[in-house]
Design a protein around this motif. Structure first.
Motif, mmCIF file in Angstrom:
data_model
loop_
_atom_site.group_PDB
_atom_site.id
_atom_site.type_symbol
_atom_site.label_atom_id
_atom_site.label_comp_id
_atom_site.label_asym_id
_atom_site.label_seq_id
_atom_site.Cartn_x
_atom_site.Cartn_y
_atom_site.Cartn_z
ATOM 1 N N ASP A 62 0.819 -1.211 0.000
ATOM 2 C CA ASP A 62 0.000 0.000 0.000
ATOM 3 C C ASP A 62 0.855 1.265 0.000
ATOM 4 O O ASP A 62 0.460 2.289 -0.551
ATOM 5 N N ALA A 63 2.024 1.179 0.605
ATOM 6 C CA ALA A 63 2.935 2.330 0.597
ATOM 7 C C ALA A 63 3.527 2.537 -0.798
ATOM 8 O O ALA A 63 3.672 3.668 -1.265
ATOM 9 N N LEU A 64 3.864 1.437 -1.463
ATOM 10 C CA LEU A 64 4.500 1.519 -2.781
ATOM 11 C C LEU A 64 3.518 1.851 -3.898
ATOM 12 O O LEU A 64 3.821 2.651 -4.786
ATOM 13 N N ILE A 65 2.343 1.254 -3.854
ATOM 14 C CA ILE A 65 1.389 1.369 -4.967
ATOM 15 C C ILE A 65 0.311 2.421 -4.700
ATOM 16 O O ILE A 65 -0.045 3.196 -5.585
ATOM 17 N N ASN A 66 -0.195 2.445 -3.485
ATOM 18 C CA ASN A 66 -1.307 3.349 -3.160
ATOM 19 C C ASN A 66 -0.869 4.608 -2.420
ATOM 20 O O ASN A 66 -1.711 5.421 -2.041
ATOM 21 N N GLY A 103 9.403 7.686 -11.587
ATOM 22 C CA GLY A 103 10.140 7.583 -10.326
ATOM 23 C C GLY A 103 9.932 6.259 -9.627
ATOM 24 O O GLY A 103 10.018 6.166 -8.403
ATOM 25 N N ARG A 104 9.683 5.199 -10.410
ATOM 26 C CA ARG A 104 9.347 3.897 -9.830
ATOM 27 C C ARG A 104 10.452 3.334 -8.945
ATOM 28 O O ARG A 104 10.174 2.593 -8.009
ATOM 29 N N GLU A 105 11.702 3.688 -9.222
ATOM 30 C CA GLU A 105 12.823 3.151 -8.430
ATOM 31 C C GLU A 105 12.933 3.812 -7.057
ATOM 32 O O GLU A 105 13.676 3.337 -6.195
ATOM 33 N N GLN A 106 12.215 4.914 -6.851
ATOM 34 C CA GLN A 106 12.363 5.677 -5.617
ATOM 35 C C GLN A 106 11.129 5.636 -4.719
ATOM 36 O O GLN A 106 11.044 6.368 -3.743
ATOM 37 N N LYS A 107 10.187 4.755 -5.026
ATOM 38 C CA LYS A 107 8.953 4.678 -4.243
ATOM 39 C C LYS A 107 9.222 4.339 -2.771
ATOM 40 O O LYS A 107 8.646 4.929 -1.865
ATOM 41 N N THR A 134 14.119 -4.923 -5.320
ATOM 42 C CA THR A 134 15.482 -4.833 -4.787
ATOM 43 C C THR A 134 16.117 -3.502 -5.155
ATOM 44 O O THR A 134 16.823 -2.886 -4.337
ATOM 45 N N ILE A 135 15.887 -3.033 -6.371
ATOM 46 C CA ILE A 135 16.408 -1.728 -6.792
ATOM 47 C C ILE A 135 15.830 -0.622 -5.915
ATOM 48 O O ILE A 135 16.535 0.308 -5.518
ATOM 49 N N ASN A 136 14.537 -0.726 -5.577
ATOM 50 C CA ASN A 136 13.929 0.235 -4.660
ATOM 51 C C ASN A 136 14.632 0.226 -3.304
ATOM 52 O O ASN A 136 14.881 1.282 -2.723
ATOM 53 N N ALA A 137 14.944 -0.974 -2.828
ATOM 54 C CA ALA A 137 15.616 -1.082 -1.530
ATOM 55 C C ALA A 137 16.994 -0.440 -1.563
ATOM 56 O O ALA A 137 17.374 0.302 -0.652
ATOM 57 N N MET A 138 17.765 -0.708 -2.623
ATOM 58 C CA MET A 138 19.107 -0.145 -2.728
ATOM 59 C C MET A 138 19.073 1.369 -2.924
ATOM 60 O O MET A 138 19.967 2.087 -2.457
ATOM 61 N N THR A 139 18.044 1.849 -3.603
ATOM 62 C CA THR A 139 17.910 3.289 -3.800
ATOM 63 C C THR A 139 17.568 3.988 -2.490
ATOM 64 O O THR A 139 17.996 5.121 -2.247
ATOM 65 N N ALA A 140 16.821 3.305 -1.638
ATOM 66 C CA ALA A 140 16.428 3.875 -0.344
ATOM 67 C C ALA A 140 17.512 3.743 0.719
ATOM 68 O O ALA A 140 17.527 4.502 1.691
ATOM 69 N N ALA A 141 18.442 2.799 0.537
ATOM 70 C CA ALA A 141 19.369 2.420 1.603
ATOM 71 C C ALA A 141 20.625 3.291 1.649
ATOM 72 O O ALA A 141 21.024 3.907 0.661
ATOM 73 N N ASP A 142 21.225 3.295 2.830
ATOM 74 C CA ASP A 142 22.561 3.866 2.990
ATOM 75 C C ASP A 142 23.627 2.844 2.617
ATOM 76 O O ASP A 142 24.711 3.212 2.165
ATOM 77 N N SER A 143 23.297 1.561 2.830
ATOM 78 C CA SER A 143 24.299 0.529 2.579
ATOM 79 C C SER A 143 23.635 -0.810 2.287
ATOM 80 O O SER A 143 22.456 -1.016 2.582
ATOM 81 N N VAL A 144 24.430 -1.721 1.714
ATOM 82 C CA VAL A 144 23.973 -3.068 1.382
ATOM 83 C C VAL A 144 24.807 -4.076 2.162
ATOM 84 O O VAL A 144 26.042 -4.030 2.124
ATOM 85 N N LEU A 145 24.134 -4.968 2.864
ATOM 86 C CA LEU A 145 24.802 -6.080 3.528
ATOM 87 C C LEU A 145 24.536 -7.318 2.685
ATOM 88 O O LEU A 145 23.387 -7.630 2.377
ATOM 89 N N ILE A 146 25.610 -8.025 2.305
ATOM 90 C CA ILE A 146 25.494 -9.166 1.394
ATOM 91 C C ILE A 146 25.820 -10.463 2.135
ATOM 92 O O ILE A 146 26.978 -10.717 2.472
#
Length: 257
Positions: A62-66, A103-107, A134-146
């Motif tokens: 609902d946050a991403l789409i609505n 702006g789909r990558e920044q939702k 996943t692209i949305n997550a990386m765009t929102a994040a400060d860092s990636v833990l792998i």
């Protein structure tokens, strides 16, 4: 301000959701207000903290789409300092629905922006693929833990996620960095496991956490009880490893100011 860490690896079965759930719970146990964000349509992080997906009326979908207000979607897990922005199967169609959006990558980034003052850490559990979620997550994040499994094929596909991170840095999030590589499912009795761990540390000096997550029955059992492992068996090796990982992340942050 929050620190946003996404847990990502397109290879399944490496302990990604296990890491997201148990790192979030361990940071919360250290009395850091923590939000776990589940953007995997399987919703395993959601059920892993005891939230029944079948009873959810509203989710991160609902946050991403609505464009629903995220504060109204957050669920209390019953564990001190730990909340979740949950997911269920509704999220499976989000990628197609987002495809035509500007702006789909920044939702997700915009959805989380209003929560920065409420939480010290925001941990995002990504799907086991390098898709739009996943692209949305990386765009929102400060860092990636792998998370990286200590097995023969550990490096298979690893270059792909590094390539994706570089693309995100170039096109969408220039401040994104690698939080670290976490060795998971380590078997100290196996020479192969030790060899793989040594090889990975050699390839990525300074980027591999000191913490190593062992193969542990309690870690595997905890999700079926809807509990992070520290609330299922605090004395287990799995619980100790994730508490150590949380300490390592906190200490790094203190050291870096």
């Amino acid at each position: 301000m929050s620190r946003i860490i996404c847990i990502a690896n397109q290879k399944g079965g490496v302990g990604k959701t296990t890491t997201a759930v148990n790192l979030a719970a361990s940071l919360a146990a250290a009395e850091r207000p923590t939000l776990l964000v589940d953007i995997d349509p399987q919703g395993n992080a959601t059920s892993g903290v005891g939230v029944d997906k079948a009873l959810l009326r509203h989710t991160v979908y609902d946050a991403l789409i609505n464009e629903a207000e995220p504060r109204g979607l957050i669920v209390d897990t019953g564990h001190p300092f730990l909340h979740i922005l949950p997911a269920n199967a509704d999220l499976a169609g989000a990628e197609l629905e987002l495809a035509a959006e500007i702006g789909r990558e920044q939702k997700l980034k915009f959805a989380l922006a209003g929560l920065a003052e409420q939480y010290r850490y925001i941990i995002i559990d990504c799907p086991p693929s390098l898709n739009l979620l996943t692209i949305n997550a990386m765009t929102a994040a400060d860092s990636v833990l792998i998370p990286l499994q200590c097995e023969f094929y550990a490096m298979e596909g690893f270059s792909q996620i590094l390539h994706t991170i570089k693309l995100i840095q170039k096109l969408l999030n220039p401040l994104l960095r690698i939080e670290g590589v976490l060795l998971t499912m380590f078997d100290a009795r196996s020479n192969l496991g030790k060899d793989v761990a040594e090889e990975i540390r050699g390839h990525f000096p300074g980027q591999v956490f000191e913490t190593v997550v062992p193969r542990n029955v309690r870690l595997a059992e905890a999700p079926s009880h809807g509990k992070p492992v520290i609330y299922y068996d605090i004395a287990s090796r799995g619980a100790s490893s994730y508490m150590q990982l949380a300490r390592e992340i906190i200490q790094r942050e203190v050291a870096n100011g």
